[in-house]
Write a protein that holds these residues in place. Structure first.
Motif, PDB file in Angstrom:
ATOM      1  N   GLY A  67       0.799  -1.220   0.000  1.00 61.21           N
ATOM      2  CA  GLY A  67       0.000   0.000   0.000  1.00 61.21           C
ATOM      3  C   GLY A  67       0.828   1.264   0.000  1.00 61.21           C
ATOM      4  O   GLY A  67       0.355   2.319  -0.442  1.00 61.21           O
ATOM      5  N   ASP A  68       2.070   1.182   0.488  1.00 61.37           N
ATOM      6  CA  ASP A  68       2.956   2.349   0.506  1.00 61.37           C
ATOM      7  C   ASP A  68       3.555   2.622  -0.868  1.00 61.37           C
ATOM      8  O   ASP A  68       3.993   3.742  -1.146  1.00 61.37           O
ATOM      9  N   LEU A  69       3.599   1.602  -1.721  1.00 65.64           N
ATOM     10  CA  LEU A  69       4.321   1.715  -2.988  1.00 65.64           C
ATOM     11  C   LEU A  69       3.423   1.647  -4.215  1.00 65.64           C
ATOM     12  O   LEU A  69       3.832   2.039  -5.305  1.00 65.64           O
ATOM     13  N   MET A  70       2.212   1.158  -4.062  1.00 64.23           N
ATOM     14  CA  MET A  70       1.349   0.914  -5.216  1.00 64.23           C
ATOM     15  C   MET A  70       0.877   2.217  -5.857  1.00 64.23           C
ATOM     16  O   MET A  70       0.888   3.289  -5.242  1.00 64.23           O
ATOM     17  N   THR A  71       0.441   2.110  -7.109  1.00 64.95           N
ATOM     18  CA  THR A  71      -0.207   3.207  -7.817  1.00 64.95           C
ATOM     19  C   THR A  71      -1.707   3.077  -7.597  1.00 64.95           C
ATOM     20  O   THR A  71      -2.312   2.057  -7.951  1.00 64.95           O
ATOM     21  N   SER A  72      -2.308   4.101  -6.993  1.00 66.12           N
ATOM     22  CA  SER A  72      -3.740   4.035  -6.665  1.00 66.12           C
ATOM     23  C   SER A  72      -4.624   4.400  -7.852  1.00 66.12           C
ATOM     24  O   SER A  72      -5.704   3.838  -8.027  1.00 66.12           O
ATOM     25  N   ALA A  73      -4.163   5.360  -8.666  1.00 72.31           N
ATOM     26  CA  ALA A  73      -4.954   5.775  -9.830  1.00 72.31           C
ATOM     27  C   ALA A  73      -4.706   4.785 -10.966  1.00 72.31           C
ATOM     28  O   ALA A  73      -4.027   5.076 -11.945  1.00 72.31           O
ATOM     29  N   VAL A  74      -5.265   3.587 -10.805  1.00 80.12           N
ATOM     30  CA  VAL A  74      -4.976   2.501 -11.734  1.00 80.12           C
ATOM     31  C   VAL A  74      -5.960   2.521 -12.904  1.00 80.12           C
ATOM     32  O   VAL A  74      -7.148   2.742 -12.728  1.00 80.12           O
ATOM     33  N   VAL A  75      -5.425   2.304 -14.107  1.00 80.08           N
ATOM     34  CA  VAL A  75      -6.241   2.217 -15.320  1.00 80.08           C
ATOM     35  C   VAL A  75      -6.697   0.775 -15.477  1.00 80.08           C
ATOM     36  O   VAL A  75      -5.890  -0.153 -15.366  1.00 80.08           O
ATOM     37  N   SER A  76      -7.965   0.563 -15.746  1.00 83.40           N
ATOM     38  CA  SER A  76      -8.482  -0.796 -15.940  1.00 83.40           C
ATOM     39  C   SER A  76      -9.427  -0.809 -17.135  1.00 83.40           C
ATOM     40  O   SER A  76      -9.853   0.242 -17.629  1.00 83.40           O
ATOM     41  N   VAL A  77      -9.744  -2.001 -17.602  1.00 79.46           N
ATOM     42  CA  VAL A  77     -10.693  -2.174 -18.714  1.00 79.46           C
ATOM     43  C   VAL A  77     -11.710  -3.240 -18.326  1.00 79.46           C
ATOM     44  O   VAL A  77     -11.531  -3.962 -17.346  1.00 79.46           O
ATOM     45  N   ARG A  78     -12.765  -3.353 -19.127  1.00 81.97           N
ATOM     46  CA  ARG A  78     -13.790  -4.368 -18.891  1.00 81.97           C
ATOM     47  C   ARG A  78     -13.569  -5.539 -19.833  1.00 81.97           C
ATOM     48  O   ARG A  78     -12.798  -5.476 -20.790  1.00 81.97           O
ATOM     49  N   ARG A  79     -14.274  -6.617 -19.587  1.00 83.50           N
ATOM     50  CA  ARG A  79     -14.130  -7.812 -20.412  1.00 83.50           C
ATOM     51  C   ARG A  79     -14.387  -7.509 -21.889  1.00 83.50           C
ATOM     52  O   ARG A  79     -13.735  -8.050 -22.772  1.00 83.50           O
ATOM     53  N   GLU A  80     -15.373  -6.628 -22.153  1.00 84.73           N
ATOM     54  CA  GLU A  80     -15.790  -6.371 -23.529  1.00 84.73           C
ATOM     55  C   GLU A  80     -14.965  -5.297 -24.234  1.00 84.73           C
ATOM     56  O   GLU A  80     -15.190  -5.003 -25.421  1.00 84.73           O
ATOM     57  N   THR A  81     -14.002  -4.679 -23.545  1.00 83.34           N
ATOM     58  CA  THR A  81     -13.175  -3.641 -24.165  1.00 83.34           C
ATOM     59  C   THR A  81     -12.436  -4.210 -25.373  1.00 83.34           C
ATOM     60  O   THR A  81     -11.848  -5.288 -25.301  1.00 83.34           O
ATOM     61  N   GLY A  82     -12.450  -3.468 -26.471  1.00 83.45           N
ATOM     62  CA  GLY A  82     -11.869  -3.953 -27.713  1.00 83.45           C
ATOM     63  C   GLY A  82     -10.359  -3.820 -27.784  1.00 83.45           C
ATOM     64  O   GLY A  82      -9.737  -3.061 -27.028  1.00 83.45           O
ATOM     65  N   PHE A  83      -9.780  -4.551 -28.724  1.00 83.97           N
ATOM     66  CA  PHE A  83      -8.330  -4.593 -28.921  1.00 83.97           C
ATOM     67  C   PHE A  83      -7.743  -3.185 -29.080  1.00 83.97           C
ATOM     68  O   PHE A  83      -6.790  -2.813 -28.381  1.00 83.97           O
ATOM     69  N   LYS A  84      -8.305  -2.402 -29.998  1.00 84.94           N
ATOM     70  CA  LYS A  84      -7.748  -1.076 -30.265  1.00 84.94           C
ATOM     71  C   LYS A  84      -7.878  -0.164 -29.058  1.00 84.94           C
ATOM     72  O   LYS A  84      -6.970   0.621 -28.764  1.00 84.94           O
ATOM     73  N   ASP A  85      -9.001  -0.250 -28.350  1.00 83.55           N
ATOM     74  CA  ASP A  85      -9.174   0.585 -27.155  1.00 83.55           C
ATOM     75  C   ASP A  85      -8.125   0.255 -26.102  1.00 83.55           C
ATOM     76  O   ASP A  85      -7.603   1.150 -25.421  1.00 83.55           O
ATOM     77  N   ILE A  86      -7.799  -1.017 -25.957  1.00 81.20           N
ATOM     78  CA  ILE A  86      -6.767  -1.413 -24.993  1.00 81.20           C
ATOM     79  C   ILE A  86      -5.421  -0.833 -25.402  1.00 81.20           C
ATOM     80  O   ILE A  86      -4.681  -0.279 -24.573  1.00 81.20           O
ATOM     81  N   ALA A  87      -5.091  -0.954 -26.686  1.00 81.44           N
ATOM     82  CA  ALA A  87      -3.826  -0.408 -27.179  1.00 81.44           C
ATOM     83  C   ALA A  87      -3.758   1.098 -26.938  1.00 81.44           C
ATOM     84  O   ALA A  87      -2.699   1.637 -26.563  1.00 81.44           O
ATOM     85  N   GLU A  88      -4.875   1.788 -27.131  1.00 80.02           N
ATOM     86  CA  GLU A  88      -4.907   3.241 -26.901  1.00 80.02           C
ATOM     87  C   GLU A  88      -4.728   3.568 -25.422  1.00 80.02           C
ATOM     88  O   GLU A  88      -4.051   4.545 -25.072  1.00 80.02           O
ATOM     89  N   HIS A  89      -5.318   2.772 -24.528  1.00 77.09           N
ATOM     90  CA  HIS A  89      -5.134   2.972 -23.085  1.00 77.09           C
ATOM     91  C   HIS A  89      -3.658   2.842 -22.709  1.00 77.09           C
ATOM     92  O   HIS A  89      -3.124   3.661 -21.946  1.00 77.09           O
TER      93      HIS A  89
END
Length: 223
Positions: free
Chosen positions: A7-29
């Motif tokens: 908890g002292d070292l982790m990044t809290s503002a984590v980017v995540s995606v959903r199961r249905e997120t598409g290939f290109k959207d993931i690459a853009e993230h």
């Protein structure tokens, strides 16, 4: 004496995606946030897998060489499936290997090594995603100041844990390399002092010049 916590070292503002997120959207993230992987979460925000750059590159790896100079890549069935994947659920490595904020850096590092992963989603007691910790985050313990390391060894290990007189033992720390010098009441305390000093976050190496009080000669350095 305690190891730093995830908890002292982790990044809290984590980017995540959903199961249905598409290939290109993931690459853009990945490109937009300058990251190499994203957790995939369910409707309750619980990690179900991770998609990394390596997962996305299966599509490139599977393609034929236009110039005809390279033989076709030999992919395992699971890798071939990812090469044709279109969504996060099809691309992700699952199940997700996770850790807790209260876990130590040692536990997190061992989990990464054991599962051959470069980062761990961090979850709360309900299993919901609250952060992510990477190898580079864990390496931050080696940026601890020498003075901080010296104080921890002197106060927590030598004085509180082993009950030694700080006036009889000298602790020097240079760039994370620790040197213990002086005398102790019992020779059996020496390997304990070395082992505990080695376990302090940020310590790279420990050189021992400790000797029992009954030894009036300064022997060769011990490890």
């Amino acid at each position: 004496m305690l190891h730093r916590l995830v908890g002292d070292l982790m990044t809290s503002a984590v980017v995540s995606v959903r199961r249905e997120t598409g290939f290109k959207d993931i690459a853009e993230h990945l490109a937009e946030h300058d990251i190499t992987a994203v957790p995939v979460v369910d409707d309750q925000g619980r990690p179900v897998g991770v998609v990394s750059e390596a997962d996305l590159l299966r599509k490139q790896e599977s393609q034929a060489d236009p110039g005809g100079h390279l033989v076709a890549a030999h992919l395992l069935p699971a890798e071939r499936a990812k090469a044709h994947a279109l969504t996060a659920e099809e691309l992700m490595t699952s199940p997700a290997v996770t850790t807790r904020p209260q876990g130590s850096v040692v536990e997190a590092a061992r989990a990464m090594a054991r599962h051959h992963v470069k980062r761990l989603p961090v979850v709360d007691d309900s299993g919901r995603l609250v952060g992510i910790v990477s190898r580079s985050d864990l390496l931050r313990v080696f940026l601890r100041r020498d003075l901080t390391i010296r104080e921890e060894i002197t106060t927590d290990i030598l004085t509180r844990t082993l009950g030694l007189d700080p006036g009889t033992v000298t602790v020097q720390v240079t760039d994370g390399r620790v040197t213990l010098s002086g005398t102790v009441l019992q020779e059996s305390l020496i390997p304990i002092a070395i082992r505990l000093s080695e376990s302090v976050d940020g310590v790279i190496d420990v050189t021992n010049h400790l000797r029992p009080e009954t030894d009036t000669t300064a022997g060769a350095p011990q490890r």
